[in-house]
Design an enzyme around this catalytic site. Structure first.
Site, short mmCIF file in Angstrom:
data_model
loop_
_atom_site.label_atom_id
_atom_site.label_comp_id
_atom_site.label_asym_id
_atom_site.label_seq_id
_atom_site.Cartn_x
_atom_site.Cartn_y
_atom_site.Cartn_z
CB SER A 119 19.08 -52.24 19.38
OG SER A 119 19.80 -50.91 18.98
CG HIS A 140 14.78 -50.33 21.44
ND1 HIS A 140 14.06 -50.96 20.80
CD2 HIS A 140 15.88 -49.67 20.99
CE1 HIS A 140 14.76 -50.98 19.44
NE2 HIS A 140 15.86 -50.05 19.68
CD GLU A 152 10.61 -52.46 19.69
OE1 GLU A 152 9.99 -53.36 19.69
OE2 GLU A 152 11.88 -51.87 19.96
CG ASN A 190 15.91 -53.10 16.31
OD1 ASN A 190 16.10 -52.26 15.19
ND2 ASN A 190 16.93 -52.73 17.33
C1 LIG Z 1 18.14 -50.03 15.42
C2 LIG Z 1 17.00 -49.46 16.51
O1 LIG Z 1 17.50 -49.99 17.86
C3 LIG Z 1 16.03 -49.29 16.26
C4 LIG Z 1 16.04 -48.23 15.12
O2 LIG Z 1 15.99 -47.04 15.57
S1 LIG Z 1 15.80 -49.51 14.02
C5 LIG Z 1 16.13 -46.92 12.63
C6 LIG Z 1 14.52 -46.32 12.24
N1 LIG Z 1 14.36 -45.71 11.60
C7 LIG Z 1 14.02 -45.71 10.56
O3 LIG Z 1 13.75 -47.13 9.69
C8 LIG Z 1 14.15 -44.58 9.39
C9 LIG Z 1 13.99 -44.05 7.55
N2 LIG Z 1 14.23 -43.12 7.46
C10 LIG Z 1 13.15 -42.24 7.27
O4 LIG Z 1 12.25 -42.34 8.29
C11 LIG Z 1 13.80 -40.89 6.53
O5 LIG Z 1 14.54 -41.45 5.64
C12 LIG Z 1 13.57 -39.73 7.81
C13 LIG Z 1 12.88 -39.75 8.15
C14 LIG Z 1 15.32 -40.62 8.42
C15 LIG Z 1 14.73 -38.34 6.47
O6 LIG Z 1 13.32 -38.82 5.44
P1 LIG Z 1 13.18 -37.13 4.61
O7 LIG Z 1 12.62 -37.37 3.90
O8 LIG Z 1 14.68 -38.34 3.60
O9 LIG Z 1 14.20 -36.07 5.18
P2 LIG Z 1 14.55 -34.43 5.59
O10 LIG Z 1 13.13 -33.93 4.75
O11 LIG Z 1 15.25 -34.11 5.54
O12 LIG Z 1 13.65 -35.28 6.89
C16 LIG Z 1 12.14 -35.31 7.62
C17 LIG Z 1 12.77 -34.60 8.76
O13 LIG Z 1 12.95 -35.64 9.51
C18 LIG Z 1 13.99 -34.25 10.22
N3 LIG Z 1 15.29 -35.02 9.88
C19 LIG Z 1 16.57 -35.70 9.14
N4 LIG Z 1 17.37 -36.40 9.68
C20 LIG Z 1 17.01 -36.26 11.09
C21 LIG Z 1 17.81 -37.01 12.26
N5 LIG Z 1 19.34 -37.37 12.57
N6 LIG Z 1 18.83 -35.80 13.21
C22 LIG Z 1 16.66 -35.20 13.42
N7 LIG Z 1 16.34 -34.71 12.78
C23 LIG Z 1 16.53 -35.10 11.40
C24 LIG Z 1 14.26 -33.65 9.68
O14 LIG Z 1 14.47 -32.44 9.92
C25 LIG Z 1 13.08 -33.19 8.90
O15 LIG Z 1 11.43 -32.37 9.87
P3 LIG Z 1 10.28 -31.57 9.88
O16 LIG Z 1 9.24 -32.41 9.50
O17 LIG Z 1 10.93 -31.59 11.23
O18 LIG Z 1 10.77 -31.14 8.16
N1 LIG Z 2 21.86 -46.46 16.48
C1 LIG Z 2 20.52 -47.06 16.05
O1 LIG Z 2 20.13 -46.53 15.54
C2 LIG Z 2 19.44 -47.31 17.45
C3 LIG Z 2 20.63 -47.48 18.31
N2 LIG Z 2 19.83 -48.07 19.41
C4 LIG Z 2 20.75 -48.75 20.77
O2 LIG Z 2 21.71 -47.59 21.15
C5 LIG Z 2 22.89 -47.53 22.49
C6 LIG Z 2 23.54 -46.55 21.80
O3 LIG Z 2 23.58 -46.35 19.81
P1 LIG Z 2 23.96 -45.39 19.35
O4 LIG Z 2 24.31 -43.82 19.89
O5 LIG Z 2 23.80 -45.57 17.65
O6 LIG Z 2 26.16 -45.06 19.71
P2 LIG Z 2 27.04 -44.67 19.20
O7 LIG Z 2 28.15 -46.05 18.57
O8 LIG Z 2 26.86 -43.47 18.17
O9 LIG Z 2 27.29 -44.21 20.61
C7 LIG Z 2 27.20 -44.51 22.07
C8 LIG Z 2 28.49 -44.18 22.57
O10 LIG Z 2 28.85 -44.36 24.39
C9 LIG Z 2 29.49 -43.84 24.54
N3 LIG Z 2 30.52 -45.11 25.48
C10 LIG Z 2 30.63 -46.04 25.34
N4 LIG Z 2 31.12 -46.41 26.61
C11 LIG Z 2 30.96 -45.33 27.54
C12 LIG Z 2 30.88 -45.57 28.98
N5 LIG Z 2 31.24 -46.10 29.46
N6 LIG Z 2 30.40 -44.48 29.52
C13 LIG Z 2 29.70 -43.66 28.76
N7 LIG Z 2 29.24 -43.51 27.50
C14 LIG Z 2 29.42 -44.57 26.43
C15 LIG Z 2 30.71 -44.14 23.14
O11 LIG Z 2 31.84 -43.17 23.31
P3 LIG Z 2 33.46 -43.79 22.30
O12 LIG Z 2 32.89 -43.46 20.79
O13 LIG Z 2 34.15 -43.17 23.10
O14 LIG Z 2 33.37 -45.45 22.52
C16 LIG Z 2 29.61 -43.14 22.45
O15 LIG Z 2 29.43 -41.79 22.45
C17 LIG Z 2 22.88 -48.96 21.39
O16 LIG Z 2 22.88 -49.89 22.87
C18 LIG Z 2 22.40 -50.05 20.36
O17 LIG Z 2 21.90 -50.78 20.44
C19 LIG Z 2 18.51 -47.82 19.95
C20 LIG Z 2 17.98 -47.76 18.38
C21 LIG Z 2 18.89 -47.12 17.87
#
Ligand SMILES: CC(=O)CC(=O)SCCNC(=O)CCNC(=O)[C@H](O)C(C)(C)COP(=O)(O)OP(=O)(O)OC[C@H]1O[C@@H](n2cnc3c(N)ncnc32)[C@H](O)[C@@H]1OP(=O)(O)O
Ligand SMILES: NC(=O)C1=CN([C@@H]2O[C@H](COP(=O)(O)OP(=O)(O)OC[C@H]3O[C@@H](n4cnc5c(N)ncnc54)[C@H](OP(=O)(O)O)[C@@H]3O)[C@@H](O)[C@H]2O)C=CC1
Length: 291
Positions: A119, A140, A152, A190
């Site tokens: 991320s 990403h 990304e 992010n």
């Molecule tokens: C941290 C990083 O590195 C980068 C990132 O990822 S940052 C995070 C980016 N993500 C966001 O910002 C998500 C923001 N939230 C949303 O867009 C919405 O709340 C959401 C799509 C998660 C759920 O939407 P919602 O309308 O409340 O829920 P809901 O109607 O139940 O679901 C919409 C769809 O998503 C699916 N869905 C929801 N959660 C899911 C999950 N965890 N896994 C798989 N599918 C999922 C549902 O099945 C549904 O699918 P269909 O359209 O095919 O029917």
């Molecule tokens: N969460 C998010 O919304 C997003 C996250 N990311 C990125 O994706 C990556 C994973 O995040 P996320 O899935 O949320 O994290 P989680 O904590 O859900 O999952 C990480 C997994 O990796 C496992 N793990 C740790 N060390 C090892 C290893 N040495 N070999 C294999 N597996 C290992 C962990 O096991 P254990 O639990 O046993 O430690 C766990 O099952 C990160 O780099 C995060 O920044 C990118 C986009 C969105």
């Protein structure tokens, strides 16, 4: 370059979603984790999410069965040696990712592209410690992977054009849209999103609003699908804190200092949905704010 077999390292919330969409698109997927329980849970969750897609007529039952058959799991990292592309999606800690690459590299074929779903961490620095910086880049995905349209793609300083094009081809085969981001801390999404979440935590910390009023304000007042604290819990508070630390260290600007309250939640092990407690408590039928 022809990519048919893809290794995914880390079977957490991102790894299972990545394996899901790759398998539906027709790739053979080998999912790895250090924890058998994480692998079992990931396969069960993929099955459930695919079933939901079948019930909503997004895919057929045959397509679901074919996708499940394309996913294998392993706890042995060397098994990923025969893949054409590896997407590392383990915990957001540089030393964890580094150890994975060190252990994996001796087993990879020369043509294999190595990518990270990180991320925030520098792609150039991760790449520089491998034997193939030209075949290394950031891949990403956004959470939840089956739903979010964007991927990304981040080139490190040495990433070559063939590697970028091959990854772009995978994104296109998934039916997703690629955004090209330069390799600076936390890339595009992010860099913008996580400081907003951190500011929401400061808003809570300083008593400007409570959990409900902050989330409701951003949902109803800015049309965000989730409030920022709900979204933080969804991403994982450990991941949010790790991203803020990378921004703070990498850009050396105090505007990125992580909120002490975010640090406290992580120290408590309250990491959000994945541990059932964060800004909300998920142990009951409906989430309840924890403060
Ligand atoms: C941290 C990083 O590195 C980068 C990132 O990822 S940052 C995070 C980016 N993500 C966001 O910002 C998500 C923001 N939230 C949303 O867009 C919405 O709340 C959401 C799509 C998660 C759920 O939407 P919602 O309308 O409340 O829920 P809901 O109607 O139940 O679901 C919409 C769809 O998503 C699916 N869905 C929801 N959660 C899911 C999950 N965890 N896994 C798989 N599918 C999922 C549902 O099945 C549904 O699918 P269909 O359209 O095919 O029917
Ligand atoms: N969460 C998010 O919304 C997003 C996250 N990311 C990125 O994706 C990556 C994973 O995040 P996320 O899935 O949320 O994290 P989680 O904590 O859900 O999952 C990480 C997994 O990796 C496992 N793990 C740790 N060390 C090892 C290893 N040495 N070999 C294999 N597996 C290992 C962990 O096991 P254990 O639990 O046993 O430690 C766990 O099952 C990160 O780099 C995060 O920044 C990118 C986009 C969105």
């Amino acid at each position: 370059m022809d990519i048919t077999r893809i290794g995914v390292v880390g079977a957490g919330q991102m790894g299972n979603g990545i394996a899901h969409v790759l398998a539906v698109a027709g790739y053979e997927v080998l999912l790895n984790d250090i924890n058998q329980d994480a692998l079992d849970k990931a396969v069960a969750l993929i099955d459930r999410n695919l079933e939901r897609q079948v019930s909503r007529e997004k895919i057929s039952a045959d397509e679901k069965a074919a996708a499940m058959a394309r996913i294998s799991t392993t706890m042995a990292l060397p098994d990923l040696g025969k893949t054409d592309l590896v997407i590392e999606a383990a915990t957001e800690r540089e030393e964890v990712k580094q150890k994975i690459f060190d252990a994996l590299l001796p087993h990879l074929e020369p043509h294999t592209i190595l990518t990270s779903n990180t991320s925030s961490i520098s792609i150039t620095r991760l790449a520089s410690r491998t034997d193939r910086p030209e075949k290394f880049m950031g891949f990403h995905f956004m959470n939840p992977v089956p739903v979010m349209q964007l991927v990304e793609l981040i080139r490190g300083i040495a990433t070559d054009a063939d590697t970028y094009d091959a990854c772009l081809g995978v994104v296109e085969k998934l039916g997703k849209t690629a955004a090209s981001a330069e390799d600076f801390p936390a890339f595009i999404v992010n860099r913008i999103l996580v400081p907003m979440i951190n500011e929401a935590v400061y808003t809570l910390y300083e008593g400007v609003g409570n959990v409900n009023s902050i989330d409701q304000s951003m949902k109803l007042g800015a049309n965000h699908p989730m409030g920022p604290l709900e979204l933080a819990d969804f991403i994982g508070l450990d991941t949010c804190l790790a991203i803020m630390n990378v921004l703070h260290d990498g850009l050396a600007d105090t505007k990125y200092r992580p909120c002490p309250l975010l640090t406290k939640y992580v120290e408590a092990g309250w990491l959000g949905r994945k541990t059932k407690r964060g800004f909300y408590d998920y142990r009951g039928d409906t989430p309840v704010p924890t403060r």
